[in-house]
Design an enzyme around this catalytic site. Structure first.
Site, short mmCIF file in Angstrom:
data_model
loop_
_atom_site.label_atom_id
_atom_site.label_comp_id
_atom_site.label_asym_id
_atom_site.label_seq_id
_atom_site.Cartn_x
_atom_site.Cartn_y
_atom_site.Cartn_z
N LEU A 100 0.88 -1.16 0.00
CA LEU A 100 0.00 0.00 0.00
C LEU A 100 0.92 1.21 0.00
CD1 LEU A 100 -2.73 -0.90 2.68
CD2 LEU A 100 -3.09 -0.66 0.21
N ASP A 101 0.57 2.25 -0.75
CA ASP A 101 1.49 3.39 -0.83
C ASP A 101 1.47 4.21 0.46
OD1 ASP A 101 -0.65 5.32 -1.00
OD2 ASP A 101 -0.89 4.81 -3.10
N PHE A 102 2.37 5.16 0.54
CA PHE A 102 2.63 5.95 1.74
C PHE A 102 1.37 6.60 2.30
CE2 PHE A 102 4.35 9.89 3.80
CZ PHE A 102 5.19 9.27 4.72
N SER A 104 -1.77 5.60 1.86
CA SER A 104 -2.88 4.67 2.04
C SER A 104 -2.77 3.95 3.38
CB SER A 104 -2.90 3.66 0.90
OG SER A 104 -3.07 4.30 -0.35
N ARG A 200 -5.45 4.60 -7.83
CA ARG A 200 -5.11 6.02 -7.98
C ARG A 200 -4.97 6.39 -9.45
NH1 ARG A 200 -4.14 8.36 -3.11
NH2 ARG A 200 -3.59 6.96 -1.38
#
Length: 253
Positions: A100-102, A104, A200
């Site tokens: 999961l990105d930063f 999220s 996204r």
């Protein structure tokens, strides 16, 4: 299985560490010093510094509730916080199953088995998310959610350093729009792919910015009431279902 994969699967060494051990001539397959290209057969015996490595017959998986502002990485050259800094040290060599990105939050699975990590990352198991989007969902967006979307030569929603400019996004398995208020829309979506920043980029294509993204389920595992920054082991029934998945997909552990 390649020799470095075998080592990372059956020991606490990463593949990079395994490569270094092989480079130093400290790994043997039977009585022969291992080479990078060697593959381990069922009957082979593998040794590191003359100590035999036994094949794992069990594996463990944990569920972690990733917080916003954490990276799913072992380290960061910019000094940002990683999930491994928050987890106990005993999990420092465990592998994350996807990312999961930063910005999220939500469910992340981690395992001590490279084989399990690879099998789940490549699977088409469902991933469920709750989103808050700046803007409104119009007919064009709905059609793309239902029919899929091809992105060509575009990086809207992608990481600034991403080299991927084209992407095929499959139709969403499910979606539910909860409504709009104050210029924002909340919805639930279910997909079965794990492409980098897929959601996204999907909504970015329509100039819709995701403000909040939370993953609440991966396959049969749900986040439920697990608090942010906390973890738990899979329950017995979850392990049973995971083993069913491995058996059905002919993945031998």
């Amino acid at each position: 299985m390649r020799i470095n994969q075998f080592i990372s699967h059956n020991t606490s060494h990463s593949r990079r560490e395994a490569d270094e051990l092989i480079k130093q001539g400290l790994v043997k397959i039977n009585a022969k010093i291992a080479q990078f290209s060697d593959r381990v057969k069922q009957e082979d015996r593998v040794f590191i510094k003359d100590k035999r490595i036994h094949k794992k017959t069990q594996f463990s998986v944990i569920v972690y509730h990733k917080q916003k502002g954490e990276l799913v990485s072992h380290k960061d050259d910019r000094g940002r916080k990683t999930i491994y800094e928050n987890l106990p040290k005993k999990f420092s060599s465990w592998l994350s199953i996807g990312r999961l990105d930063f910005a999220s939050e939500g469910l992340i699975l981690l395992t001590d088995s490279a084989l399990i990590a690879s099998a789940l990352m490549k699977s088409d198991l469902e991933r469920e998310y709750y989103l808050k989007i700046k803007g409104h969902i119009n007919k064009e967006v709905v059609e793309a959610m239902e029919n899929g979307l091809e992105i060509k030569n575009e990086k809207k929603g992608a990481h600034s350093k991403s080299k991927i400019s084209s992407m095929m996004i499959a139709p969403f398995l499910e979606y539910e729009i909860f409504g709009s208020s104050g210029g924002y829309t909340k919805l639930r979506v279910v997909i079965n792919e794990g492409q980098n920043r897929e959601l996204r980029r999907f909504f970015g294509h329509f100039d819709l910015k995701i403000m909040d993204l939370k993953r609440v389920a991966f396959g049969i595992v749900e986040l439920d009431m697990l608090r942010a920054g906390k973890y738990r082991y899979l329950e017995k029934t979850e392990y049973e279902k995971l083993r069913d998945f491995l058996r059905i997909n002919a993945i031998k552990f």
